[in-house]
Design an enzyme around this catalytic site. Structure first.
Site, PDB file in Angstrom:
ATOM      1  N   TYR A  81       4.611  42.405   2.523  1.00  0.00           N
ATOM      2  CA  TYR A  81       3.262  42.929   2.740  1.00  0.00           C
ATOM      3  C   TYR A  81       3.293  44.457   2.766  1.00  0.00           C
ATOM      4  O   TYR A  81       2.558  45.130   2.030  1.00  0.00           O
ATOM      5  CB  TYR A  81       2.723  42.384   4.062  1.00  0.00           C
ATOM      6  CG  TYR A  81       1.284  42.742   4.344  1.00  0.00           C
ATOM      7  CD1 TYR A  81       0.237  42.133   3.660  1.00  0.00           C
ATOM      8  CD2 TYR A  81       0.960  43.693   5.317  1.00  0.00           C
ATOM      9  CE1 TYR A  81      -1.081  42.457   3.929  1.00  0.00           C
ATOM     10  CE2 TYR A  81      -0.359  44.018   5.595  1.00  0.00           C
ATOM     11  CZ  TYR A  81      -1.379  43.396   4.897  1.00  0.00           C
ATOM     12  OH  TYR A  81      -2.695  43.723   5.160  1.00  0.00           O
TER      13      TYR A  81
ATOM     14  N   GLU B 116       5.637  46.770   1.872  1.00  0.00           N
ATOM     15  CA  GLU B 116       6.052  47.476   0.650  1.00  0.00           C
ATOM     16  C   GLU B 116       5.080  47.193  -0.494  1.00  0.00           C
ATOM     17  O   GLU B 116       4.844  48.057  -1.343  1.00  0.00           O
ATOM     18  CB  GLU B 116       7.479  47.083   0.242  1.00  0.00           C
ATOM     19  CG  GLU B 116       8.552  47.452   1.269  1.00  0.00           C
ATOM     20  CD  GLU B 116       8.825  48.959   1.369  1.00  0.00           C
ATOM     21  OE1 GLU B 116       8.047  49.779   0.855  1.00  0.00           O
ATOM     22  OE2 GLU B 116       9.844  49.309   1.998  1.00  0.00           O
TER      23      GLU B 116
ATOM     24  N   ASN C 120      -5.625  33.749  17.927  1.00  0.00           N
ATOM     25  CA  ASN C 120      -4.815  32.834  18.743  1.00  0.00           C
ATOM     26  C   ASN C 120      -5.231  32.875  20.209  1.00  0.00           C
ATOM     27  O   ASN C 120      -5.487  31.836  20.820  1.00  0.00           O
ATOM     28  CB  ASN C 120      -3.321  33.211  18.663  1.00  0.00           C
ATOM     29  CG  ASN C 120      -2.641  32.580  17.461  1.00  0.00           C
ATOM     30  OD1 ASN C 120      -3.275  31.953  16.623  1.00  0.00           O
ATOM     31  ND2 ASN C 120      -1.332  32.757  17.367  1.00  0.00           N
TER      32      ASN C 120
ATOM     33  N   GLN D 256       4.030  45.421  23.743  1.00  0.00           N
ATOM     34  CA  GLN D 256       3.700  46.066  22.463  1.00  0.00           C
ATOM     35  C   GLN D 256       2.191  46.330  22.423  1.00  0.00           C
ATOM     36  O   GLN D 256       1.411  45.581  23.015  1.00  0.00           O
ATOM     37  CB  GLN D 256       4.154  45.221  21.251  1.00  0.00           C
ATOM     38  CG  GLN D 256       3.481  43.892  21.018  1.00  0.00           C
ATOM     39  CD  GLN D 256       4.177  42.731  21.721  1.00  0.00           C
ATOM     40  OE1 GLN D 256       4.575  42.840  22.859  1.00  0.00           O
ATOM     41  NE2 GLN D 256       4.286  41.600  21.027  1.00  0.00           N
TER      42      GLN D 256
ATOM     43  N   ARG E 124      -1.509  47.399  20.332  1.00  0.00           N
ATOM     44  CA  ARG E 124      -2.304  47.458  19.116  1.00  0.00           C
ATOM     45  C   ARG E 124      -3.639  48.116  19.484  1.00  0.00           C
ATOM     46  O   ARG E 124      -4.030  48.148  20.655  1.00  0.00           O
ATOM     47  CB  ARG E 124      -2.590  46.059  18.546  1.00  0.00           C
ATOM     48  CG  ARG E 124      -1.379  45.278  18.034  1.00  0.00           C
ATOM     49  CD  ARG E 124      -0.795  45.903  16.775  1.00  0.00           C
ATOM     50  NE  ARG E 124       0.268  45.085  16.193  1.00  0.00           N
ATOM     51  CZ  ARG E 124       1.555  45.155  16.549  1.00  0.00           C
ATOM     52  NH1 ARG E 124       1.948  46.001  17.480  1.00  0.00           N
ATOM     53  NH2 ARG E 124       2.452  44.384  15.941  1.00  0.00           N
TER      54      ARG E 124
ATOM     55  N   PRO F  32       5.929  45.817  14.907  1.00  0.00           N
ATOM     56  CA  PRO F  32       5.754  47.175  15.435  1.00  0.00           C
ATOM     57  C   PRO F  32       5.525  47.180  16.951  1.00  0.00           C
ATOM     58  O   PRO F  32       4.757  46.370  17.465  1.00  0.00           O
ATOM     59  CB  PRO F  32       4.511  47.676  14.704  1.00  0.00           C
ATOM     60  CG  PRO F  32       4.450  46.862  13.461  1.00  0.00           C
ATOM     61  CD  PRO F  32       4.979  45.508  13.839  1.00  0.00           C
TER      62      PRO F  32
ATOM     63  N   ARG G  29       0.966  50.796  18.030  1.00  0.00           N
ATOM     64  CA  ARG G  29       0.137  51.170  16.880  1.00  0.00           C
ATOM     65  C   ARG G  29      -1.198  51.706  17.377  1.00  0.00           C
ATOM     66  O   ARG G  29      -1.855  51.092  18.206  1.00  0.00           O
ATOM     67  CB  ARG G  29      -0.102  49.953  15.997  1.00  0.00           C
ATOM     68  CG  ARG G  29      -0.918  50.278  14.777  1.00  0.00           C
ATOM     69  CD  ARG G  29      -1.157  49.064  13.927  1.00  0.00           C
ATOM     70  NE  ARG G  29       0.032  48.613  13.242  1.00  0.00           N
ATOM     71  CZ  ARG G  29       0.203  47.346  12.851  1.00  0.00           C
ATOM     72  NH1 ARG G  29      -0.713  46.451  13.092  1.00  0.00           N
ATOM     73  NH2 ARG G  29       1.285  47.002  12.196  1.00  0.00           N
TER      74      ARG G  29
HETATM   75  N1  UDP Z   1       1.254  38.015  18.873  1.00  0.00           N
HETATM   76  C1  UDP Z   1       1.434  37.341  20.074  1.00  0.00           C
HETATM   77  N2  UDP Z   1       0.999  36.068  20.177  1.00  0.00           N
HETATM   78  C2  UDP Z   1       0.349  35.421  19.160  1.00  0.00           C
HETATM   79  C3  UDP Z   1       0.159  36.125  17.932  1.00  0.00           C
HETATM   80  C4  UDP Z   1       0.622  37.423  17.835  1.00  0.00           C
HETATM   81  O1  UDP Z   1       2.007  37.874  21.054  1.00  0.00           O
HETATM   82  O2  UDP Z   1      -0.026  34.244  19.340  1.00  0.00           O
HETATM   83  C5  UDP Z   1       1.702  39.436  18.767  1.00  0.00           C
HETATM   84  C6  UDP Z   1       2.536  39.795  17.551  1.00  0.00           C
HETATM   85  O3  UDP Z   1       3.910  39.537  17.769  1.00  0.00           O
HETATM   86  C7  UDP Z   1       2.232  41.286  17.441  1.00  0.00           C
HETATM   87  C8  UDP Z   1       0.792  41.412  17.907  1.00  0.00           C
HETATM   88  O4  UDP Z   1       0.535  40.216  18.644  1.00  0.00           O
HETATM   89  O5  UDP Z   1       3.051  42.020  18.331  1.00  0.00           O
HETATM   90  C9  UDP Z   1      -0.211  41.532  16.784  1.00  0.00           C
HETATM   91  O6  UDP Z   1       0.023  40.491  15.887  1.00  0.00           O
HETATM   92  P1  UDP Z   1      -0.943  40.130  14.681  1.00  0.00           P
HETATM   93  O7  UDP Z   1      -0.319  38.959  13.988  1.00  0.00           O
HETATM   94  O8  UDP Z   1      -2.330  39.953  15.147  1.00  0.00           O
HETATM   95  O9  UDP Z   1      -0.954  41.392  13.726  1.00  0.00           O
HETATM   96  P2  UDP Z   1       0.009  42.605  13.369  1.00  0.00           P
HETATM   97  O10 UDP Z   1      -0.631  43.771  14.010  1.00  0.00           O
HETATM   98  O11 UDP Z   1       1.393  42.367  13.915  1.00  0.00           O
HETATM   99  O12 UDP Z   1      -0.020  42.642  11.891  1.00  0.00           O
END
Ligand code: UDP
Length: 341
Positions: free
Chosen positions: A148, A150, A193, A212, A214, A283, A286
């Protein structure tokens, strides 16, 4: 509406963002909605198709297509959820690379403006925080997210090379995490989720320690700035501004904060469980620096996480209720457009 009387192609039109673009553009324009339905859901745009408000073409952009008289192309085709784009990584890379070449060729033939849905993923697991457009990124080229990351990086390269070689009228936006109605409840992303789990009082699946971060942007804010970027000439702001530009909401949250807010807003009995490791190359933080979007497009998001989540929870609540009432009518609880297409 800033864009009117245009013939517009939207790729990935049945997906989350593509379907919002269709809804915002169909009234004053002629819209062709293109999707291969690999992850997009026809139900997102079914009412527009049924009412002949848009034209739907089932097509995979890794193959070329000949369409005439296009003014604008929004290139949004590509699975965006990590489990989904990792399910067929070679196809994911092809979608960004071959797909971009095919769409840029189409733009060239039509003399159309073309906007690329790029992503914060091009920064990888970032060492610069918040991320500014000048940061070149820290992507692991051989990791599981590289198909995705790259692919999208190469798509940006192609867009700028088509501009340099053929003077194609390009726009590039780097989209940070976005959420809202029309997300697929089953696509495995954190917001979908957590909300579906909370609404069903099921355990909230936290990957890693939940520290982490976001930065989550509500979809309406994001569509506003995409349209501004596509039509910046009409607005007479920065007519030469082509990007790349970060678009997203700079409000940064760790995942435990997100989970707790969702539990509160859904009045859920769910408990957070920490049984899965952090996925590979996930990551750790972010957050977009959106100074450039503010300066060039006079834009910043208006909807905070709490208000956006309330609207998103309403949507998922309806979807889940719909599914459970369908399930009582017969043995098949969910016929997704993917299965039925
Ligand atoms: N994540 C989580 N539980 C879930 C789904 C995702 O803890 O049921 C975490 C995932 O590991 C990441 C963050 O939530 O750290 C964001 O994941 P997402 O798949 O929404 O998008 P990304 O920003 O990683 O592309």
């Amino acid at each position: 509406m800033i864009i009117s009387n245009k013939k517009i192609l939207i790729t990935g039109a049945a997906g989350f963002l593509g379907s919002h673009l269709c809804n915002r553009l169909f009234e004053q324009n002629s819209v062709i909605a293109l999707d291969n339905l690999s992850t997009g859901r026809l139900s997102n745009i079914q009412n527009l198709i049924d009412n002949n408000q848009i034209e739907f073409i089932k097509h995979d952009i890794t193959n070329s297509i000949d369409l005439k008289n296009l003014d604008l192309i929004f290139n949004f085709a590509c699975p965006a959820s990590p489990p989904r784009y990792q399910a067929d990584p070679i196809q994911t890379t092809k979608t960004s690379v071959l797909g971009s070449i095919n769409m840029l060729e189409l733009a060239k033939k039509n003399n159309a403006r073309i906007l690329q849905a790029s992503t914060s993923e091009i920064y990888g697991d970032p060492e610069v925080h918040p991320q500014v457009e000048s940061y070149k990124g820290g992507v692991n080229p051989i990791g599981v997210r590289a198909c995705y990351d790259e692919g999208k990086r190469c798509a940006e390269t192609l867009f700028f090379d088509y501009k340099r070689m053929h003077d194609i009228d390009i726009r590039v936006v780097r989209i940070f995490n976005t959420y809202g109605p029309n997300m697929d409840p089953l696509d495995g992303r954190v917001v979908s989720n957590f909300i579906t789990q909370a609404l069903q009082n099921k355990p909230i699946t936290m990957y890693g320690d939940g520290k982490q971060t976001r930065s989550f942007c509500y979809v309406d804010d994001l569509i506003d700035v995409i349209l501004l970027m596509m039509e910046s000439k009409t607005l007479n702001v920065s007519s030469d501004f082509i990007g790349p530009v970060n678009i997203g909401n700079p409000g940064e949250f760790n995942l435990i904060e997100l989970a707790n807010l969702i539990i509160e807003l859904t009045n859920s009995k769910s408990k957070i469980i920490f049984e899965k490791e952090m996925p590979s190359d996930d990551p750790k933080k972010r957050k977009p620096d959106i100074s450039l979007a503010k300066e060039k497009l006079n834009w910043e998001p208006k909807i905070n996480l709490r208000s956006g989540l309330i609207k998103t929870i309403e949507y998922f609540d309806k979807v889940l209720k719909n599914e459970s009432s369908n399930c009582c009518r017969g043995p098949v609880s969910r016929i997704s457009p993917r299965q039925s297409a």
